[in-house]
Design an enzyme around this catalytic site. Structure first.
Site, short mmCIF file in Angstrom:
data_model
loop_
_atom_site.label_atom_id
_atom_site.label_comp_id
_atom_site.label_asym_id
_atom_site.label_seq_id
_atom_site.Cartn_x
_atom_site.Cartn_y
_atom_site.Cartn_z
N LYS A 224 0.11 3.86 -2.66
CA LYS A 224 -0.89 4.91 -2.57
C LYS A 224 -0.29 6.32 -2.45
CE LYS A 224 -4.17 1.57 -0.82
NZ LYS A 224 -4.54 0.77 0.34
N SER B 83 0.78 -1.24 0.00
CA SER B 83 0.00 0.00 0.00
C SER B 83 0.81 1.29 0.00
CB SER B 83 -0.96 0.02 1.20
OG SER B 83 -2.04 -0.85 0.96
N SER C 280 -5.66 3.67 4.46
CA SER C 280 -5.24 2.79 3.38
C SER C 280 -6.41 2.13 2.65
CB SER C 280 -4.30 1.70 3.92
OG SER C 280 -3.46 1.19 2.90
#
Length: 381
Positions: free
Chosen positions: A63, A60, A115
């Protein structure tokens, strides 16, 4: 026996000289992560690295790219209609509702703090027109930044593609780029955020998953966490102590919180910023045409150890004045190249102070005086 004594003496002398060899600061760092890096934000100097160029799964922390593209799109105030596809994204979620309309800015907060994979898909569809369109933008931006060991295949970092990879160094480059954006910097460093709920009287409340920011390390200014079964734990954080802004990245780091703290503490103990080139008039340039009339518009600082402070050299490359400048002297008339250990680390434009000449002679007269001085002829005959 004599040979044995000689051997002992040789070993002792060898040990002494080995001990005298300067050690890199990274020698005292031992991280759990398979790949790691510590970078100084302003200069981009790498203070510590371990397998930093190895392409790996990043989960993640992907991102960060999704967030900066959303911010740079100029659509942060637009309302996003959430699709079924976004809602059904696997993994971590901010629990969006199909068909709801939510501000893009709120989605970015949900993306970075919690997230949310649903937020990532909703952002991608709105900003890029489709997932594929957004992924194209991600790779375009990666190439622009110089992320040579990176390929993005989705906006969230899930293990749904084999070629979704990056390196610790590339993620540090991306973070360095993103931290120059004030909106990203604010969102990344936010501990708690509230967003209106479309069907309730209460707000959604999102607490940042970055424990370094919320509880573990006082100097933390932001970052992004990540985890998938294949990537394991990934983490990007930023920290500031005094004037030193640092970026830390770990990939597949089972003890990543402590990895980052250890890297930061070693960095702050070992390095300090020195001003290599000061903002303002460049006094070192004493050429008759340029003297007291050229400057740099900002200073340049560089992180060094106490033993490295005398390893800088500055080279000034100036344009040669010519008759075409009589009515219009260029704003930029040269460049200052900063060398550290005889390697160029920074190039800065040198500007001319327009309209600030105290000498009343015309450009042509000054040019003529320079020319006659060069050939040894005095102006009085």
């Amino acid at each position: 026996m004599k040979n044995m004594k000689k051997l002992i003496i040789f070993l002792l002398v060898s040990a002494f000289f080995i001990a005298m060899i300067p050690q890199k600061a990274s020698a005292s760092i031992s991280v759990s992560a398979q790949s790691a890096i510590l970078m100084e934000q302003g200069s981009g100097r790498v203070l510590y690295e371990k397998n930093a160029d190895k392409p790996m799964r990043i989960a993640s922390i992907t991102k960060i790219m999704t967030a900066i593209l959303a911010i740079e799109s100029g659509k942060m105030d637009e309302m996003v209609k959430v699709s079924e596809k976004a809602v059904h994204a696997e993994g971590s979620s901010i629990y969006l509702i199909p068909g709801e309309k939510i501000k893009l800015e709120d989605l970015v907060y949900g993306l970075m703090l919690r997230s949310g994979n649903d937020a990532a898909v909703a952002i991608a569809e709105h900003v890029g027109g489709s997932l594929d369109g957004f992924v194209y933008l991600m790779n375009q931006k990666a190439e622009e930044i110089g992320m040579t060991n990176t390929h993005f295949a989705n906006p969230h970092g899930l293990d749904d593609h084999e070629n979704h990879l990056s390196s610790a160094y590339d993620m540090a480059l991306l973070t360095r780029y993103a931290m120059n954006n004030s909106k990203y910097k604010k969102i990344s460093g936010t501990k708690v955020y509230k967003s209106p709920h479309p069907e309730e009287n209460w707000d959604r409340k999102w607490t940042n998953k970055n424990r370094l920011l919320t509880e573990l390390y006082d100097y933390t200014t932001g970052g992004k966490t990540g985890f998938t079964k294949r990537a394991k734990r990934t983490l990007v954080t930023t920290a500031t102590k005094g004037k030193l802004d640092l970026i830390a990245v770990t990939l597949n780091g089972p003890d990543d919180w402590n990895d980052h703290i250890q890297m930061y503490e070693t960095g702050y103990k070992t390095y300090s910023l020195v001003e290599v080139l000061s903002e303002g008039t460049i006094k070192e340039i004493d050429d008759e045409f340029y003297k007291k009339k050229v400057y740099v518009d900002h200073s340049f600082d560089y992180p060094v150890t106490s033993k490295e402070k005398n390893k800088f050299r500055i080279e000034y490359k100036m344009k040669k004045p010519n008759r075409e400048w009589e009515d219009n002297i260029p704003d930029i008339v040269g460049q200052a190249i900063v060398y550290f250990n005889e390697k160029p680390v920074k190039t800065m434009p040198i500007y001319y102070k327009q309209g600030e000449e105290k000498d009343k002679q015309s450009f042509f007269e000054l040019f003529r005086s320079l020319f006659t001085a060069m050939i040894g002829v005095k102006t009085d005959g």
